[in-house]
Scaffold this active site. Structure first.
Site, mmCIF file in Angstrom:
data_model
loop_
_atom_site.group_PDB
_atom_site.id
_atom_site.type_symbol
_atom_site.label_atom_id
_atom_site.label_comp_id
_atom_site.label_asym_id
_atom_site.label_seq_id
_atom_site.Cartn_x
_atom_site.Cartn_y
_atom_site.Cartn_z
ATOM 1 C CG ASP A 190 2.641 -6.577 1.207
ATOM 2 O OD1 ASP A 190 2.397 -7.749 1.585
ATOM 3 O OD2 ASP A 190 1.816 -5.664 1.268
ATOM 4 C CD GLU B 100 -7.195 -5.807 2.176
ATOM 5 O OE1 GLU B 100 -6.050 -6.279 2.045
ATOM 6 O OE2 GLU B 100 -7.519 -4.663 1.796
ATOM 7 C CB SER C 263 -0.925 0.009 1.224
ATOM 8 O OG SER C 263 -0.169 -0.091 2.412
HETATM 9 O O1 KIV Z 1 -0.260 -3.341 1.719
HETATM 10 C C1 KIV Z 1 -0.798 -3.314 2.825
HETATM 11 O O2 KIV Z 1 -0.778 -2.304 3.548
HETATM 12 C C2 KIV Z 1 -1.483 -4.514 3.275
HETATM 13 C C3 KIV Z 1 -2.403 -4.389 4.438
HETATM 14 C C4 KIV Z 1 -3.632 -3.701 4.029
HETATM 15 C C5 KIV Z 1 -2.685 -5.704 5.056
HETATM 16 O O3 KIV Z 1 -1.332 -5.539 2.695
#
Ligand code: KIV
Length: 261
Positions: free
Chosen positions: A83, A182, A45
């Protein structure tokens, strides 16, 4: 206390909820760590809240690593999970190992997160875990699939709910140490949480998960659009604008800096 993946497992057994927030730079990582968050997630994100893209898709592995390294320099206690960006792991388990390996080697983070479940991603997770790379899964609404799913709630009908449960079970069997759920209906999140031995971390998934995650920009009131399930704890965005405006006014009026004594 320095948090490691084993603590998350213990906390599930002890019914001690897990608090997870996102960070994309040293400054915020340091503040969140001092606040006592258990896990700092360098979520993709950041493509939207730090880099101004419309979706998470444009984030590159180099950008994720650049931000994650800064986050790790600011964190002393929390577990740092990063991520893997879109299309840096979906092609093959080998691609996933190369990407996750770079993340762990170049940032100091302890784990990676990836989206998706059964069958492809579970096989990839098994390979990563066998290579010594801790993996957090992510099912339900998976923003990297926005062009297929949009941002709507997933798992509303029984067949979809069963598919998400199957994905979560497959990720657990593959060795994931935790799973983000989510934007799924709370009863489904509760059912998954009860069936898994590993912790679930919910976002828009109701109160029955083992932990909760929010995007920090949303909870602090920095984001222009906030998902309906997020809670805004402060409006720092407005306060930052007001402070910067006061600075501009004082510079223009000659009030700042004050004349030397
Ligand atoms: O990218 C992100 O911030 C996420 C969260 C919303 C879990 O994957």
């Amino acid at each position: 206390m320095v948090v490691r993946i084993q603590h998350l497992q213990q906390w599930k057994q002890q019914a001690r909820p897990i608090a997870v927030l996102t960070a994309s730079d040293w400054l915020w990582a340091r503040l969140l760590d001092r606040a006592g968050v258990d896990v700092v997630l360098v979520g993709d994100s950041l493509a939207m809240v730090a880099l101004g893209y419309k979706t998470t898709l444009p984030l590159t592995l180099d950008q994720a690593i650049h931000h994650a390294a800064a986050v790790c320099r600011g964190v002393e206690q929390a577990l740092v999970v990063v991520d893997l960006p879109f299309l840096t792991y979906q092609e093959s388990p080998q691609q996933a190992i190369a990407s996750a390996g770079r993340v762990l080697k170049e940032t100091g983070a302890q784990a990676v997160k990836l989206e998706g479940g059964y069958p492809d991603m579970a096989a990839t997770v098994a390979k990563l875990v066998r290579s010594g790379i801790p993996v957090m899964g992510h099912v339900g609404l998976t923003p990297q699939s926005v062009n297929q799913l949009g941002y709507r709630q997933q798992g509303r009908d029984p067949a979809e709910g069963d598919r998400i449960l199957t994905e979560a079970l497959a990720l657990e069997a593959a060795g994931a140490f935790a799973i983000v759920l989510e934007h799924v209906p709370p009863p489904l999140a509760q059912q998954i949480t009860q069936q898994l031995a590993i912790p679930t971390i919910g976002i828009g998934a109701g109160p029955h998960c083992d932990g909760q995650v929010l995007v920090t920009a949303d909870l602090l009131g920095f984001s222009e659009t906030v998902p309906p399930f997020a809670k805004i704890y402060d409006t720092l965005g407005d306060r930052a604008i007001a402070a910067a405006r006061s600075f501009c006014d004082e510079v223009r009026s000659g009030q700042f800096p004050a004349p030397p004594p």
